[in-house]
Structures are given as C-alpha cells and as structure tokens.
Design a protein around this motif. Sequence first.
Motif, short mmCIF file in Angstrom:
data_model
loop_
_atom_site.label_atom_id
_atom_site.label_comp_id
_atom_site.label_asym_id
_atom_site.label_seq_id
_atom_site.Cartn_x
_atom_site.Cartn_y
_atom_site.Cartn_z
N GLU A 1 -28.69 31.75 2.30
CA GLU A 1 -27.79 32.47 3.21
C GLU A 1 -27.38 33.82 2.65
O GLU A 1 -27.15 34.77 3.41
CB GLU A 1 -26.55 31.61 3.47
CG GLU A 1 -25.59 32.23 4.47
CD GLU A 1 -24.40 31.33 4.74
OE1 GLU A 1 -23.49 31.79 5.47
OE2 GLU A 1 -24.37 30.19 4.24
N MET A 2 -27.29 33.94 1.33
CA MET A 2 -26.82 35.18 0.70
C MET A 2 -27.96 36.14 0.39
O MET A 2 -27.72 37.26 -0.06
CB MET A 2 -26.07 34.85 -0.59
CG MET A 2 -24.90 33.90 -0.39
SD MET A 2 -23.68 34.57 0.79
CE MET A 2 -23.11 36.00 -0.13
N GLU A 3 -29.17 35.71 0.61
CA GLU A 3 -30.33 36.53 0.23
C GLU A 3 -30.60 37.60 1.29
O GLU A 3 -30.38 37.39 2.48
CB GLU A 3 -31.55 35.62 0.08
CG GLU A 3 -32.70 36.26 -0.67
CD GLU A 3 -33.82 35.26 -0.94
OE1 GLU A 3 -34.86 35.67 -1.47
OE2 GLU A 3 -33.64 34.07 -0.61
N GLY B 1 -30.96 36.74 4.96
CA GLY B 1 -30.49 35.38 4.69
C GLY B 1 -31.33 34.35 5.42
O GLY B 1 -32.56 34.43 5.47
#
Length: 518
Positions: free
Chosen positions: A91-93, A161
Amino acid sequence: MDFSFRIAYKSFDFLIFVILSTLLTTIHASIHNYQNQLFNEVGNAYLLPGGSEGLYASLSSDDSATDGRSFIRFENITFWRTQDAADEQSEMEHGTGLIQAVIFEAADRNNIGGSAYGGQRSICCTPDLAKLEGCKQGEVIRIPSATEINWPMVLSIQFNGNDLSTQMNNAEVPIKKTGMHNLFFIACDPKLKGTVMSGKTVWKNPDGYLPGRMAPLMTFYVYMAIAYLLLSAIWFSQYMRFWEDILQLQHCIAAVIGLGLFEMILWYLDYSNFNKTGMRPVVTTAWVVTVGAVKKTLSRLLILSVSMGYGVVRPTLGGLTSKVLLIGATYFVASELLDITEHVGTINDVSGRARLFLGLPDAFLDAFLILWIFTSLSKTLEQLQAKRISVKLDIYRKFSNALAVAVIASVAWITYEIYFKATDPFNERWQSAWIITAFWDILSFALLCVICYLWAPSQSSQRYAYSEDVGEEFDDEEAQSLTRGQSNGDVSLVKQEQKNGNAGISDEEDESEEDKRE
C-alpha cells in the motif's frame, strides 16, 4: 468496386509493426472512445491500439489559438488492473506498475523496439538490450528520430501502491510534422496482464477534426455536387421542354441523376459535420450510404436495361424482369453491407479479412453484371443490324464503345489500386489515398453523361422508341432512297410495307422466344 488486401512481409524487422497494424482499431471518428478495452499480449509487451490517422503539422505555434493547431489530446484516460495484480503490491509503495502511451509516425516505426544479436524484435527493453542499446529495463525501447529528438513521444502513467486503477493526466501533444501518426498504450510489466482502459483521445487537424486522408474528399464532393447540378439543369430543361415525347428510359435516367446529386450533397454534409464535431452520427451516415447503395444499384440496372434494348427494341423486359429485379436486390444488399462496414459509426474494428469477405460478393456481382451487360448488348446490336435500323444502331455502337472504355478503365484502376496498397503497407501515402475513392465517382458520372448525351430528350425522342406497328425503322435517307423514282401508287412499295408489317409480327415472336431462352 472497393477491395482490401493484406500483404505478407518478408522482412522480419517489420514483424512487430505488422502485428500492431493488424491489431490496430481502424477508427473513423477523430474522437476515439475506449470502453473497458483489454490490453493484448504481443511479444514481450501488452498493447492497446489507440488510433491511426494522417495529421498535418500545426499552422500556428500558439497553444491558446483555437484554429490552425493540430494535436492529439488525452481526456479522462483511466486504467484498471486485476485484483490479483493489485494485491501483490504494498500500500505504501510507489510506482507499482508502468503503462506508457507511445505516439510515433509511420516513417519512425523502426524507432520503437529493438533486437539483440539480430534475433526477434522486442518492444520492451530486456536485460540484453539494456546492455547493448542503453534502454531501461521494463520500459518501451525508444530510439530518437533523426529529425526530432523528442520524437517518438512517450508519456508514462504509474500505478501507486495497491490501487486498482490509475488515471492519466489530461495532456495535449502538438503535432509539428505532417505524417501518419499512430498511438499505442503499452505495458511491459507481466503483472499488468488483463489490464483494461477507458477514456478518449481527440485528434485534430489544422482545419478541423476530419482525418487527413478523408479531408480532400469533402472538397471533392462539393465539385461533384456542382457537376451533378449542371447535368441536372441541362437534362431537366430538355426533360420539361419535350415532356410529351419523353421515353420511359429517360424517366429512369432522370431518377439516377437526381439520386446522384442527392448523394453528393449528403456526403458533403456528413463530412462537414464530421469536420466540425469530430463525430459521425450513425443514423446520418447510414442514410448517406443507403442513398449511395440505391444509386449504384439503379445505375447498374439502367445500364443493363439499356443493353437489353428496353424501350428501344423491346417494349418491356418480359420474362427477364424478375431476374433483373433479383440481381438488383442482391447487389443492393451486398453494396449496403460493404458501405456500412467502411463508413458507419461504431463499426471500427473490422479486420482486413472481414473487409475482403464483404467486398467479394460486391466484386462478384459487378463481374456478373458486366458479363450480362455485354452479352445483352451483343444480342441487341445483332437485332439492330438484322433489321437495318441505322439510327438506333449508331447510338448503340457509341454506347458499346463508351462501355468498353469504362470497363478497361475500371480494370486498369483496380490494378493500380492493388499496386498502391501493396506498395504502401503503412499508409505513408495517405495524402493521395482519397483518389482511390474519387475515381469511381468520376467514372460513374462520366458514363452517366454519355447515356444522357445519347438519349437526350428531344422532339424526335419517339424516333428511338420501340414501335409495334413497324418492324423495321428507317432514317430519312433510307426512306428517300426507297421512294426515289417511284410513284405514290407503286405496287412494289405496297408490297414492301406489307412485308414490313409481317416482319414486325415475326420480330415480336422472336423477342418472346428470346426472353424464354434467357
């Protein structure tokens, strides 16, 4: 007689582009709409064809100007990847899936993709190609054009994300060079298999939204409408002047002239609306092609009826009427299907094989009609020669010569059309492609003019009509030669008239038997 052909290419270097051209959606509208379209796997990439149009270079460099600019604009372009592909990402990528929009000219087709050690060409950069050509692995291989370093144009769109979708920023790419421009959306990441796209692109030329290869036709239809208007004025002035002497055949000629004028006006209005709005309403275009199909059908039936001697050596077509109507109805259906495939609205993904499949019945029927026309014309000429009807014989000889020239011109033009398409697989000669379509309208009009000249309304129109009372018809010179040196009560002249009357009955019987045989 319109045909589509696919050419097999020997050069393996062109393989990738050929595959793209095969998959490429042939969209007639300059506003290209995409509704949940799926990316197709080609080689080591996933592709979605966005369009292909001939575009002229912008006449104005001012981006705020509304006229004179040529561009490709992206609007509301959204991509959706599969749920499985999204779940594999954090999700944070950032940058978890790359899609690239590639715009290139047909002349720069070899600047997209590359080949390592002379092997198969790849659209996306591989480890070996990264070492050899310095491309970035996982992206489209792009070699700058020799004339424009920023061309081909590549626009990148990233998924973030574990998002299921991503939207492309609305962008406008100015066209600075005239050429056949192609647009593809390409994904090199195998995880993006199954990705779909929605949105639209707007393609505009300096003078409007009409595609470059179609733009000259709008002006052409104006000239053709003027030509039909002049022919109509000349024909109908004579038509009304000698109304009492008009033949049934001349009524048919008037109908074809009227339909021809109506068709040219409708084509111009269709193209003009297309140029202003960038869209072709299905109903409007369907009406245009239907009128065109009716006109083409009636034109062929008119030539066939004339060749059979309708109204000249026979009062009706007799037993052939049903056959003529059947071939006319069949030709109308075949012509209507072909024209709808090529022109009407949303039918924009028809492959070359499908076009060829729909074109074959039309071509076969044209060939059959030509054979029937010349066979009938030969029989009519034989009848006129046997009866020594010199006035009608002279007209039919001229008509036969004109028809022969038209057929020779048609065969020559078909040969040229095959050559034109075979030597231009990438549509680089798109600026002159309109001539292929225009030729058939010009030839049809020229043949109609010949028919109008030969059967023009006049005070002696009934002279060319079929006569039930007299089997043989003579011109003034023949009549004078028969009566020269003979008195009004000459018995030989009376015998000759009786012989003529008997010949008329015999001729009618012969025509009836001929209808049965045909």
